[in-house]
Design an enzyme around this catalytic site. Structure first.
Site, PDB file in Angstrom:
ATOM      1  N   LYS A  65      52.751  42.499  28.826  1.00 37.96           N
ATOM      2  CA  LYS A  65      52.193  42.106  30.270  1.00 37.96           C
ATOM      3  C   LYS A  65      51.206  41.046  30.179  1.00 37.96           C
ATOM      4  O   LYS A  65      50.703  40.218  30.975  1.00 37.96           O
ATOM      5  CB  LYS A  65      51.664  43.279  30.734  1.00 37.96           C
ATOM      6  CG  LYS A  65      51.361  43.103  32.221  1.00 37.96           C
ATOM      7  CD  LYS A  65      51.023  44.425  32.888  1.00 37.96           C
ATOM      8  CE  LYS A  65      50.540  44.288  34.254  1.00 37.96           C
ATOM      9  NZ  LYS A  65      49.939  45.485  34.976  1.00 37.96           N
TER      10      LYS A  65
ATOM     11  N   PHE B 284      53.241  32.186  44.536  1.00 36.73           N
ATOM     12  CA  PHE B 284      53.834  31.719  43.228  1.00 36.73           C
ATOM     13  C   PHE B 284      54.653  30.378  43.735  1.00 36.73           C
ATOM     14  O   PHE B 284      54.939  30.071  44.967  1.00 36.73           O
ATOM     15  CB  PHE B 284      54.943  32.536  42.611  1.00 36.73           C
ATOM     16  CG  PHE B 284      54.109  33.680  42.005  1.00 36.73           C
ATOM     17  CD1 PHE B 284      54.296  33.623  40.673  1.00 36.73           C
ATOM     18  CD2 PHE B 284      53.502  34.637  42.687  1.00 36.73           C
ATOM     19  CE1 PHE B 284      53.776  34.728  40.005  1.00 36.73           C
ATOM     20  CE2 PHE B 284      53.054  35.732  41.985  1.00 36.73           C
ATOM     21  CZ  PHE B 284      53.029  35.613  40.527  1.00 36.73           C
TER      22      PHE B 284
ATOM     23  N   PHE C 191      48.426  48.898  38.843  1.00 38.19           N
ATOM     24  CA  PHE C 191      49.853  49.059  39.429  1.00 38.19           C
ATOM     25  C   PHE C 191      50.112  49.200  40.818  1.00 38.19           C
ATOM     26  O   PHE C 191      49.187  48.689  41.612  1.00 38.19           O
ATOM     27  CB  PHE C 191      50.621  50.013  38.694  1.00 38.19           C
ATOM     28  CG  PHE C 191      50.856  49.942  37.130  1.00 38.19           C
ATOM     29  CD1 PHE C 191      51.282  48.768  36.848  1.00 38.19           C
ATOM     30  CD2 PHE C 191      50.191  50.617  36.375  1.00 38.19           C
ATOM     31  CE1 PHE C 191      51.816  48.540  35.350  1.00 38.19           C
ATOM     32  CE2 PHE C 191      50.448  50.460  34.909  1.00 38.19           C
ATOM     33  CZ  PHE C 191      51.135  49.268  34.484  1.00 38.19           C
TER      34      PHE C 191
ATOM     35  N   TRP D 271      45.388  31.440  42.596  1.00 36.39           N
ATOM     36  CA  TRP D 271      45.813  30.889  41.152  1.00 36.39           C
ATOM     37  C   TRP D 271      45.776  29.665  40.949  1.00 36.39           C
ATOM     38  O   TRP D 271      45.191  29.168  40.025  1.00 36.39           O
ATOM     39  CB  TRP D 271      47.299  31.493  41.010  1.00 36.39           C
ATOM     40  CG  TRP D 271      47.649  31.134  39.560  1.00 36.39           C
ATOM     41  CD1 TRP D 271      47.498  32.007  38.516  1.00 36.39           C
ATOM     42  CD2 TRP D 271      48.571  30.307  39.190  1.00 36.39           C
ATOM     43  NE1 TRP D 271      48.040  31.249  37.507  1.00 36.39           N
ATOM     44  CE2 TRP D 271      48.834  30.280  37.743  1.00 36.39           C
ATOM     45  CE3 TRP D 271      49.167  28.984  39.834  1.00 36.39           C
ATOM     46  CZ2 TRP D 271      49.634  29.302  37.012  1.00 36.39           C
ATOM     47  CZ3 TRP D 271      49.754  27.998  39.253  1.00 36.39           C
ATOM     48  CH2 TRP D 271      50.038  28.180  37.754  1.00 36.39           C
TER      49      TRP D 271
ATOM     50  N   THR E 274      44.354  39.131  39.477  1.00 34.99           N
ATOM     51  CA  THR E 274      43.770  37.686  40.023  1.00 34.99           C
ATOM     52  C   THR E 274      43.537  37.791  41.487  1.00 34.99           C
ATOM     53  O   THR E 274      42.450  36.777  41.609  1.00 34.99           O
ATOM     54  CB  THR E 274      45.147  36.995  39.710  1.00 34.99           C
ATOM     55  OG1 THR E 274      45.698  36.925  38.287  1.00 34.99           O
ATOM     56  CG2 THR E 274      44.990  35.301  40.049  1.00 34.99           C
TER      57      THR E 274
ATOM     58  N   ARG F 252      38.646  47.033  35.387  1.00 36.75           N
ATOM     59  CA  ARG F 252      38.773  47.669  34.211  1.00 36.75           C
ATOM     60  C   ARG F 252      38.896  46.493  33.157  1.00 36.75           C
ATOM     61  O   ARG F 252      39.235  45.439  33.133  1.00 36.75           O
ATOM     62  CB  ARG F 252      40.325  48.208  34.504  1.00 36.75           C
ATOM     63  CG  ARG F 252      40.329  49.423  35.604  1.00 36.75           C
ATOM     64  CD  ARG F 252      41.726  49.859  35.549  1.00 36.75           C
ATOM     65  NE  ARG F 252      42.667  48.847  36.221  1.00 36.75           N
ATOM     66  CZ  ARG F 252      43.930  48.736  35.837  1.00 36.75           C
ATOM     67  NH1 ARG F 252      44.559  49.867  35.066  1.00 36.75           N
ATOM     68  NH2 ARG F 252      44.586  47.848  36.300  1.00 36.75           N
TER      69      ARG F 252
ATOM     70  N   ALA G 291      47.262  53.011  35.032  1.00 38.68           N
ATOM     71  CA  ALA G 291      47.490  53.939  36.261  1.00 38.68           C
ATOM     72  C   ALA G 291      48.618  54.597  36.129  1.00 38.68           C
ATOM     73  O   ALA G 291      48.841  55.416  37.083  1.00 38.68           O
ATOM     74  CB  ALA G 291      47.395  52.879  37.532  1.00 38.68           C
TER      75      ALA G 291
ATOM     76  N   LYS H 116      47.347  41.238  40.672  1.00 36.43           N
ATOM     77  CA  LYS H 116      46.423  42.120  41.625  1.00 36.43           C
ATOM     78  C   LYS H 116      45.023  41.943  41.091  1.00 36.43           C
ATOM     79  O   LYS H 116      44.049  41.718  41.727  1.00 36.43           O
ATOM     80  CB  LYS H 116      46.818  43.719  41.551  1.00 36.43           C
ATOM     81  CG  LYS H 116      45.873  44.452  42.039  1.00 36.43           C
ATOM     82  CD  LYS H 116      46.577  46.104  42.158  1.00 36.43           C
ATOM     83  CE  LYS H 116      46.506  46.578  40.412  1.00 36.43           C
ATOM     84  NZ  LYS H 116      47.786  46.146  39.853  1.00 36.43           N
TER      85      LYS H 116
END
Length: 556
Positions: A105, A381, A301, A409, A73, A94, A273, A71
């Protein structure tokens, strides 16, 4: 492809005055923290208050896998894409917590070729904001215990102290502790505990305050516990609000950095979140909106958590009206929600994608309830197959929502140009008719039930008897118009992380409630969610070190 930190380290950064100039920020409005990051002067921010706001774009996501769905990214990539198509844009993120950085993570500065930089600084100590928040919160805790030690003039009931201490690490051993042991000189023994700093009400206050005066007012309103007559005791009564504000005065100023493609990026504040309200600071977002035509921000999230709180808490408190939303979906998360085990997410499984699209559909329907038009961004991906991507696009087409493949990405802003055009067109369309999910005048119980039924699709809301009584007391004490902040697992619409997909008719268990009178909301803690996470069996900290050149390795 190189690792995130290798890509970030190889980047050539522009001087920050050049980055600021893209938003017409004068160089003397910057307060540098080294060469690559700076805070924006409060005096300069005050001069912007009468400027019109630009268009606000929220990036949210479907229910995630444990590694997250990119998110942040996507937020960075979309900002770079909007800049590439000639839009005046700013990004608002954030600040990362050290807990996930050293846990499972990883960091929160984006990834691949869609990153905010300097990545290592941002993910670690940055400008010290989290340390200031931790210090201010624990100063209040120390002053509370000191007041009790020296006679307890306020007649605080030590059995009903609400304030816990905080630390910005994942440390399960601190969830429940006993303080004050060792005799009278060490205070009064009592049960206590720690939360992670991102769950601190001080963090939420910093992210929702409009200026330093408002910051001190909100800090003073923090409820630390109850007297023996059950009346509430505040930080202001302890005399702590002034010193706390002093500790936070620099932290309150937004931080300015840049992306790999030199898009101006404000990174400020960082509540989780799943256990807090999950949005960057209101002052950073409002400042960006006064300076840019388009502001891209994220909420943590899935949309059932971050987006709901962004709309019902941040937008309500800040008078914000979003113009568009981007719902990030990944093939691997859809497969997980379709019943595929984590180890098999890289294997083509179109049927599982189609089953998992029930989760995507639920998030689409939920976002539409707020009157904000949306587009689905498929975060690509390398293991995704054409058949799987086609299944996602077909599902979205049936729902009347555009789905755009994004390859940021690997390709940076060039991989989001199509998404940027779609988002800009949506934001410019004037279709947004934003409204929060519930009205202020509902009772606190009704607000919890509204979120549970309309967003989570719960069949029943089971609020613990003591928690319900607490809500009724707060209602009668004048806190009835506050919104609610649901603390719940990010992996499911229910309070059970194992119920994937789009469960309906489940029982949402609310086991505890906390009053955040300074932040201006009531926290409802659901199921087994913890406000102090623990480290996994193999934490990321085991792989983080300095190499022989003094460079950080293992950070991601």
């Amino acid at each position: 492809m190189a690792s995130d930190i290798e890509i970030a380290r190889a980047a050539t950064l522009k001087p920050l005055p050049e980055i600021a100039a893209a938003l017409d920020i004068p160089a003397d409005a910057l307060e540098p923290y080294g060469k690559t990051k700076a805070k924006l002067s409060g005096d300069y921010i005050a001069t912007l208050k009468d400027r019109p706001r630009g268009k606000l774009i929220l990036v949210t996501a479907i229910s995630p896998t444990p590694a997250g769905e990119g998110k942040t990214t996507t937020t960075v990539g979309l900002g770079d894409g909007l800049a590439r198509i000639g839009r005046k844009v700013a990004i608002c993120l954030r600040e990362p917590s050290l807990g996930p950085c050293f846990g499972m993570k990883g960091g929160a500065a984006g990834g691949g070729r869609a990153q905010a930089v300097p990545m290592d600084d941002i993910n670690l100590h940055f400008t010290g904001d989290f340390h200031a928040i931790t210090a201010a919160h624990n100063l209040l805790a120390a002053m509370l215990d000191n007041h009790i030690h020296w006679g307890n003039e306020l007649r605080i009931d030590t059995r009903r102290i609400a304030l816990r201490r905080v630390l910005d690490v994942n440390d399960r051993a601190l969830r429940a502790v006993v303080t004050g042991l060792g005799g009278p000189a060490n205070g009064t023994p009592r049960e206590a505990g720690f939360d992670i700093t991102v769950a601190s009400e001080v963090m939420a206050i910093l992210c929702l305050a409009s200026d330093l005066e408002d910051l001190q007012r909100r800090l003073g309103n923090i409820v630390v516990g109850e007297r023996v007559d059950r009346s509430l005791v505040t930080a202001r009564e302890l005399g702590a609000d002034g010193a706390m504000t002093v500790l936070l005065k620099d932290a309150f100023q937004p931080n300015l950095v840049q992306t790999l493609e030199h898009t101006p990026t404000f990174i400020h504040g960082g509540p989780f979140a799943n256990i807090a309200h999950g949005c960057n600071s209101l002052v950073a977002t409002d400042t960006a909106l006064r300076l840019a035509d388009y502001v891209v921000t994220e909420a943590g999230f899935g949309a059932d958590l971050g987006a709901e709180k962004f709309f019902d808490i941040k937008c309500r408190k800040g008078g914000l009206s979003p113009s568009a939303a981007v719902l990030v979906a990944t093939v691997r998360a859809l497969k997980m929600n379709g019943g595929v085990e984590k180890g098999d997410l890289g294997v083509e499984n179109v049927a599982a994608v189609e089953r998992g699209c029930a989760n995507l559909g639920r998030h689409i329907d939920n976002l539409k309830q707020f009157g904000v038009p949306l587009v689905v961004a498929i975060n690509h991906f390398t293991a995704d197959t054409e058949a799987e991507l086609a299944a996602v696009k077909a599902f979205c087409a049936e729902r009347g929502v555009e789905a755009v493949l994004a390859t940021h990405w690997a390709d940076g802003g060039a991989g989001t140009e199509a998404l940027a055009r779609s988002v800009a067109a949506l934001a410019d369309s004037g279709e947004a008719d934003f409204a929060p999910l519930y009205d202020d005048d509902l009772t606190l119980v009704e607000k919890i039930e509204t979120v549970a039924r309309k967003i989570y699709r719960a069949g029943e809301v089971d609020i613990d008897k003591a928690a319900r009584a607490q809500l009724e007391r707060w209602q009668e004490a004048g806190h009835d118009r506050l919104p609610v902040c649901m603390a719940k697992t990010q992996y499911s619409f229910s309070s059970d992380p194992d119920q994937l997909g789009a469960p309906e008719g489940h029982v949402l268990k609310v086991r505890e409630v906390r009053l955040s009178a300074g932040a201006g909301f009531v926290v409802a803690i659901c199921g087994s969610i913890m406000t102090m996470p623990g480290l996994p069996r193999h934490p990321a900290a085991l792989d983080i070190r300095l190499n022989e050149d003094g460079e950080i390795e293992g950070l991601f």
